[in-house]
Design an enzyme around this catalytic site. Structure first.
Site, PDB file in Angstrom:
ATOM      1  N   PRO A   2       0.845  -1.212   0.000  1.00 25.49           N
ATOM      2  CA  PRO A   2       0.000   0.000   0.000  1.00 25.49           C
ATOM      3  C   PRO A   2       0.875   1.256   0.000  1.00 25.49           C
ATOM      4  O   PRO A   2       1.852   1.344   0.723  1.00 25.49           O
ATOM      5  CB  PRO A   2      -0.778  -0.105   1.324  1.00 25.49           C
ATOM      6  CG  PRO A   2      -0.515  -1.458   1.866  1.00 25.49           C
ATOM      7  CD  PRO A   2       0.718  -1.984   1.225  1.00 25.49           C
ATOM      8  N   GLU A   3       0.526   2.197  -0.853  1.00 27.64           N
ATOM      9  CA  GLU A   3       1.218   3.485  -0.874  1.00 27.64           C
ATOM     10  C   GLU A   3       0.366   4.499  -0.094  1.00 27.64           C
ATOM     11  O   GLU A   3      -0.744   4.194   0.327  1.00 27.64           O
ATOM     12  CB  GLU A   3       1.420   3.939  -2.321  1.00 27.64           C
ATOM     13  CG  GLU A   3       2.379   3.036  -3.085  1.00 27.64           C
ATOM     14  CD  GLU A   3       3.738   3.676  -3.330  1.00 27.64           C
ATOM     15  OE1 GLU A   3       4.037   4.739  -2.745  1.00 27.64           O
ATOM     16  OE2 GLU A   3       4.499   3.096  -4.120  1.00 27.64           O
ATOM     17  N   HIS A  94      -5.898 -15.482   7.807  1.00 26.73           N
ATOM     18  CA  HIS A  94      -4.908 -14.400   7.820  1.00 26.73           C
ATOM     19  C   HIS A  94      -5.232 -13.309   8.837  1.00 26.73           C
ATOM     20  O   HIS A  94      -4.504 -12.320   8.924  1.00 26.73           O
ATOM     21  CB  HIS A  94      -4.773 -13.796   6.428  1.00 26.73           C
ATOM     22  CG  HIS A  94      -4.341 -14.783   5.391  1.00 26.73           C
ATOM     23  ND1 HIS A  94      -3.211 -15.564   5.546  1.00 26.73           N
ATOM     24  CD2 HIS A  94      -4.887 -15.139   4.210  1.00 26.73           C
ATOM     25  CE1 HIS A  94      -3.085 -16.355   4.490  1.00 26.73           C
ATOM     26  NE2 HIS A  94      -4.085 -16.133   3.670  1.00 26.73           N
ATOM     27  N   ARG A 114       1.378 -11.720   4.757  1.00 29.39           N
ATOM     28  CA  ARG A 114       2.833 -11.845   4.790  1.00 29.39           C
ATOM     29  C   ARG A 114       3.445 -11.424   6.127  1.00 29.39           C
ATOM     30  O   ARG A 114       4.651 -11.512   6.304  1.00 29.39           O
ATOM     31  CB  ARG A 114       3.432 -11.040   3.628  1.00 29.39           C
ATOM     32  CG  ARG A 114       2.947 -11.581   2.286  1.00 29.39           C
ATOM     33  CD  ARG A 114       3.510 -10.831   1.117  1.00 29.39           C
ATOM     34  NE  ARG A 114       4.951 -10.975   1.028  1.00 29.39           N
ATOM     35  CZ  ARG A 114       5.702 -10.382   0.116  1.00 29.39           C
ATOM     36  NH1 ARG A 114       5.135  -9.588  -0.785  1.00 29.39           N
ATOM     37  NH2 ARG A 114       6.993 -10.544   0.096  1.00 29.39           N
ATOM     38  N   ARG A 156      21.230  18.690   1.169  1.00 24.58           N
ATOM     39  CA  ARG A 156      21.691  17.325   0.914  1.00 24.58           C
ATOM     40  C   ARG A 156      22.542  17.262  -0.346  1.00 24.58           C
ATOM     41  O   ARG A 156      22.284  17.970  -1.308  1.00 24.58           O
ATOM     42  CB  ARG A 156      20.495  16.389   0.708  1.00 24.58           C
ATOM     43  CG  ARG A 156      19.572  16.281   1.886  1.00 24.58           C
ATOM     44  CD  ARG A 156      20.098  15.265   2.873  1.00 24.58           C
ATOM     45  NE  ARG A 156      19.271  15.239   4.070  1.00 24.58           N
ATOM     46  CZ  ARG A 156      18.475  14.219   4.396  1.00 24.58           C
ATOM     47  NH1 ARG A 156      18.435  13.158   3.641  1.00 24.58           N
ATOM     48  NH2 ARG A 156      17.752  14.263   5.483  1.00 24.58           N
TER      49      ARG A 156
END
Ligand SMILES: [Zn+2]
Length: 295
Positions: A2-3, A94, A114, A156
């Protein structure tokens, strides 16, 4: 995986379905799901039982549900889902953690095939759990400050895509959204962040916010679509991707074929014409000569 927009859709679902309700029982089916809660599953269960959920908040891909001054913190990992439904429905193998509510209404199930996702109890974490205090605000949060992020980026010596993926700089931007936002902003992924002008950084974050907003509106806000989206099965955003995963296909803006470069064990997709590669690397981060294409 998921984003950020998918996680935001989960947050909206939680806000709609569990906020204001009191937890009656907590069942931990799989101790791995609460491994970040070091005091163990029994302590996790006892800490949440009887508490009223007062909100549903998010930073990057972390979600938390305030309970009084404390919070229940969640990360979906690769395959985690938070599902609300009829408490009498069959329990899938699950399901890792189940929260039943005092009103006997729909229950909340954390399922995770998972098991990379996790839940924990965060004492004093209602405003911001200590475990995620080091994570920078994401571009959808009110706490996101463009000027501060621009200053940190320009301090940076790193490529802009690498900087976008650095959760201590800005959170919630994954590989897909980084490539899409860089394409919109017409910036090559290897451009050195220290050399970007503030106007280019502003354009980049406006692009990040645009792709997130489009993904959110495409994903919808109903609970059914939430299930599908978080499961990664609907592909609702894929249809509108300009460059990500589209190597060898025409750039939607100019028709040049999209290229794929290896990037940090993954890939970076870009349009060679819209996003010209920086002409040379700058040793030691020195300012370049006039050959550098700047924007
Ligand atoms: Zn192009």
């Amino acid at each position: 995986m998921p984003e950020l927009p998918e996680v935001e859709i989960v947050r909206r679902g939680l806000e709609q379905h569990v906020v204001g309700r009191t937890v009656d029982t907590v069942q931990v089916m799989h101790p791995r799901a609460v491994r970040r809660h070091l005091a163990g599953p029994d302590d996790f269960t006892a800490a949440i039982k009887g508490r009223r959920i007062t909100g549903a908040l998010r930073r990057g891909k972390y979600l938390w549900l305030p309970v009084g001054a404390d919070a229940v913190l969640a990360h979906l990992g690769m395959s985690g889902q938070l599902l609300v439904g009829d408490p009498a429905r069959p329990l899938s193998p699950h399901v890792r953690v189940r929260l039943a509510f005092a009103d006997s209404g729909p229950d909340l199930r954390f399922t995770d095939q998972r098991t990379f996702g996790h839940l924990s109890f965060a004492p004093g974490g209602a405003v911001l759990p200590a475990a995620i205090a080091h994570i920078a605000p994401d571009p959808l949060e009110p706490a996101f400050e463009l000027a501060a992020v621009t200053a940190r980026l320009r301090a940076r010596r790193t490529g802009i895509k690498r900087a976008l993926l650095d959760q201590s700089l800005v959170s919630g931007i994954g590989n897909i959204y980084a490539d899409e936002a860089l394409w919109r902003a017409r910036l090559h992924w290897a451009r050195e962040s220290a050399l970007l002008r503030p106007v280019a950084v502003a354009r980049l974050f406006a692009s990040v916010q645009e792709v997130f907003a489009e993904s959110l509106s495409a994903g919808g806000t109903t609970f059914d679509s939430l299930y599908v989206n978080v499961n990664g099965q609907s592909g609702y955003f894929e249809r509108s991707l300009a460059v990500y995963g589209r190597a060898g296909q025409p750039c939607p803006r100019c028709g040049t074929l999209v290229r794929r470069d290896p990037f940090m064990n993954r890939s970076a997709f870009s349009c060679p014409k819209c996003q010209p590669r920086p002409r040379r690397r700058v040793p030691g981060g020195r300012r370049p000569g006039s050959a550098w294409s700047r924007s």
